[in-house]
Design a protein around this motif. Structure first.
Motif, PDB file in Angstrom:
ATOM      1  N   GLY A 178     -10.381  -4.562  -7.442  1.00  0.00           N
ATOM      2  CA  GLY A 178      -9.841  -3.922  -8.641  1.00  0.00           C
ATOM      3  C   GLY A 178      -9.754  -2.418  -8.505  1.00  0.00           C
ATOM      4  N   TYR A 179     -10.789  -1.814  -7.928  1.00  0.00           N
ATOM      5  CA  TYR A 179     -10.766  -0.369  -7.721  1.00  0.00           C
ATOM      6  C   TYR A 179      -9.638   0.047  -6.788  1.00  0.00           C
ATOM      7  N   SER A 180      -9.396  -0.735  -5.732  1.00  0.00           N
ATOM      8  CA  SER A 180      -8.345  -0.370  -4.771  1.00  0.00           C
ATOM      9  C   SER A 180      -6.974  -0.351  -5.443  1.00  0.00           C
ATOM     10  N   LYS A 181      -6.731  -1.299  -6.330  1.00  0.00           N
ATOM     11  CA  LYS A 181      -5.455  -1.336  -7.044  1.00  0.00           C
ATOM     12  C   LYS A 181      -5.332  -0.172  -8.029  1.00  0.00           C
ATOM     13  N   LEU A 182      -6.431   0.123  -8.716  1.00  0.00           N
ATOM     14  CA  LEU A 182      -6.393   1.218  -9.682  1.00  0.00           C
ATOM     15  C   LEU A 182      -6.204   2.559  -8.978  1.00  0.00           C
ATOM     16  N   MET A 183      -6.807   2.698  -7.796  1.00  0.00           N
ATOM     17  CA  MET A 183      -6.608   3.925  -7.016  1.00  0.00           C
ATOM     18  C   MET A 183      -5.139   4.134  -6.684  1.00  0.00           C
ATOM     19  N   VAL A 184      -4.465   3.064  -6.283  1.00  0.00           N
ATOM     20  CA  VAL A 184      -3.041   3.183  -5.955  1.00  0.00           C
ATOM     21  C   VAL A 184      -2.234   3.547  -7.197  1.00  0.00           C
ATOM     22  N   GLU A 185      -2.590   2.980  -8.333  1.00  0.00           N
ATOM     23  CA  GLU A 185      -1.887   3.344  -9.566  1.00  0.00           C
ATOM     24  C   GLU A 185      -1.975   4.855  -9.816  1.00  0.00           C
ATOM     25  N   GLN A 186      -3.158   5.428  -9.582  1.00  0.00           N
ATOM     26  CA  GLN A 186      -3.321   6.876  -9.767  1.00  0.00           C
ATOM     27  C   GLN A 186      -2.509   7.656  -8.740  1.00  0.00           C
ATOM     28  N   ILE A 187      -2.495   7.168  -7.500  1.00  0.00           N
ATOM     29  CA  ILE A 187      -1.709   7.814  -6.445  1.00  0.00           C
ATOM     30  C   ILE A 187      -0.228   7.839  -6.830  1.00  0.00           C
ATOM     31  N   LEU A 188       0.269   6.733  -7.369  1.00  0.00           N
ATOM     32  CA  LEU A 188       1.685   6.663  -7.757  1.00  0.00           C
ATOM     33  C   LEU A 188       2.006   7.677  -8.854  1.00  0.00           C
ATOM     34  N   GLU A 189       1.112   7.819  -9.807  1.00  0.00           N
ATOM     35  CA  GLU A 189       1.336   8.802 -10.871  1.00  0.00           C
ATOM     36  C   GLU A 189       1.393  10.213 -10.293  1.00  0.00           C
ATOM     37  N   ASP A 190       0.486  10.514  -9.376  1.00  0.00           N
ATOM     38  CA  ASP A 190       0.469  11.842  -8.760  1.00  0.00           C
ATOM     39  C   ASP A 190       1.721  12.084  -7.920  1.00  0.00           C
ATOM     40  N   PHE A 191       2.155  11.052  -7.178  1.00  0.00           N
ATOM     41  CA  PHE A 191       3.351  11.184  -6.343  1.00  0.00           C
ATOM     42  C   PHE A 191       4.606  11.344  -7.201  1.00  0.00           C
ATOM     43  N   GLN A 247       4.785  12.873 -10.094  1.00  0.00           N
ATOM     44  CA  GLN A 247       4.805  14.244 -10.605  1.00  0.00           C
ATOM     45  C   GLN A 247       5.089  15.254  -9.499  1.00  0.00           C
ATOM     46  N   ALA A 248       4.551  15.003  -8.297  1.00  0.00           N
ATOM     47  CA  ALA A 248       4.685  15.979  -7.212  1.00  0.00           C
ATOM     48  C   ALA A 248       5.972  15.822  -6.413  1.00  0.00           C
ATOM     49  N   TYR A 249       6.385  14.552  -6.175  1.00  0.00           N
ATOM     50  CA  TYR A 249       7.482  14.299  -5.237  1.00  0.00           C
ATOM     51  C   TYR A 249       8.682  13.580  -5.852  1.00  0.00           C
ATOM     52  N   GLY A 250       8.616  13.291  -7.151  1.00  0.00           N
ATOM     53  CA  GLY A 250       9.746  12.631  -7.795  1.00  0.00           C
ATOM     54  C   GLY A 250       9.835  11.138  -7.547  1.00  0.00           C
ATOM     55  N   LEU A 251       8.722  10.518  -7.151  1.00  0.00           N
ATOM     56  CA  LEU A 251       8.711   9.066  -6.953  1.00  0.00           C
ATOM     57  C   LEU A 251       8.976   8.369  -8.275  1.00  0.00           C
ATOM     58  N   ARG A 252       9.879   7.382  -8.254  1.00  0.00           N
ATOM     59  CA  ARG A 252      10.137   6.550  -9.432  1.00  0.00           C
ATOM     60  C   ARG A 252       9.458   5.198  -9.191  1.00  0.00           C
ATOM     61  N   TYR A 253       8.621   4.787 -10.111  1.00  0.00           N
ATOM     62  CA  TYR A 253       7.834   3.576  -9.843  1.00  0.00           C
ATOM     63  C   TYR A 253       7.587   2.772 -11.111  1.00  0.00           C
TER      64      TYR A 253
END
Length: 322
Positions: A140-153, A155-161
């Motif tokens: 569960g933690y590994s999935k939640l970590m990726v969710e946070q990474i996607l939010e950061d990406f 904002q920083a790089y324009g990733l649409r997810y």
């Protein structure tokens, strides 16, 4: 062209089967838990590892990728507790490698397969996307970590997810050509059906003293084809510019006790199960039911297939592949 990472696995292969009707699909899978026979013949298959940058470079350099759907994760809760390194390396580090290569090739549309495990032991009866996220295991933690990474990406790089958090996937394709096949099998419905086919001596039910109508846990089951359709709707929303970032729960919105699931399997198959009640498993909440109202309001998705039909589709597949 759509890249489906983990497209030889259970949910991935069903999504690929729906996708190939309308677009070109490349499947990347290392076949550690997926199966060659599950990959649709109309998809392009590349055997490779998510965590190896050279494998990803080959795909992104060879094909014109418009979006990525990411299913390639280890997902056994118990295994994640005894071997957390494996889960953080594959589920988090390898995903970072994928995102790095995507950014290099200017591919910025991403669908991520998440999980209800991020909620841990919930305080709410019906889980919404705003419910507290408090995982109780490395998976569960590994999935939640990726969710946070996607939010950061984003904002920083324009990733649409779009993040899709699903509950208990079950069932098989109506053609019976693909279905649920894990080794070891840990999911309730295939375990029951394997027992009813004579492959297991009995069914072990963990706990019968929960605060539920019959004392067994309540869970939300969703047909794998309904899940596939949610991925395609989400993909289209990204490609058409309707969404920059979003998170959705995917479930039926209806809970069934373990006993009710067993009884439904008995009705569908016409066979009687042998049940053994054992001690509760640590960390098992009494009830997990998803509210999928948000994705219905925003994308028009709603689970269509109910429990009896879910089980019937799984039974048809298991009988054919016994």
């Amino acid at each position: 062209m759509i890249l489906v990472v983990g497209g030889a696995g259970y949910i991935g292969s069903h999504t690929v089967k729906e996708l190939v009707d309308s677009t070109e699909v490349v499947v990347l899978d290392n076949l550690s838990t997926g199966h060659c026979w599950a990959i649709d013949e109309n998809a392009i298959f590349v055997k490779g590892d998510l965590g190896k940058e050279e494998d990803l470079e080959k795909v992104f350099s060879t094909y014109s990728i418009d979006a990525v759907i990411h299913f390639a994760a280890n997902s056994l809760v118990g295994e994640s507790v005894v071997d957390p390194w494996k889960y953080y390396e594959n589920n988090v580090v390898a995903t970072l490698t994928l995102l790095k290569v995507m950014m290099k090739h200017d591919v910025k549309n991403f669908i991520f397969s998440s999980t209800a495990a991020i909620y841990g032991i919930p305080e709410d009866t019906f889980l919404t996307e705003q419910s507290l996220t408090k995982p109780i295991n490395p998976y569960g933690y590994s999935k939640l970590m990726v969710e946070q990474i996607l939010e950061d990406f984003s904002q920083a790089y324009g990733l649409r997810y779009i993040v899709l958090r699903y509950f208990n996937a079950a069932g098989a394709h109506e053609s019976t050509s693909i279905g649920e096949s894990h080794d070891p099998e840990t999911h309730l419905i295939p375990i029951i059906l394997q027992h009813l086919l004579g492959k297991r001596e009995k069914i072990s039910v963990f706990g019968k003293d929960y605060d539920t109508p019959d004392g067994t846990c309540i869970r939300d089951y969703i047909h794998v084809t309904d899940l596939a359709h949610a991925h395609i709707l989400s993909l289209n929303a990204l490609l058409m510019g309707k969404k920059q970032m979003a998170t959705y729960n995917l479930g039926n919105g209806t809970g069934y006790t373990i006993k009710e699931v067993i009884e439904t399997c008995e009705i569908v198959t016409g066979r009687q199960a042998t049940i053994e009640y054992v001690e509760r498993r640590a960390g098992d909440p009494a009830q997990l039911i998803a509210s999928s109202e948000k994705i219905y309001q925003e994308l028009g998705w709603k689970a269509k297939i109910k429990l009896p039909a879910i089980i019937e589709s799984a039974w048809n597949w298991h009988k054919r592949n016994n």
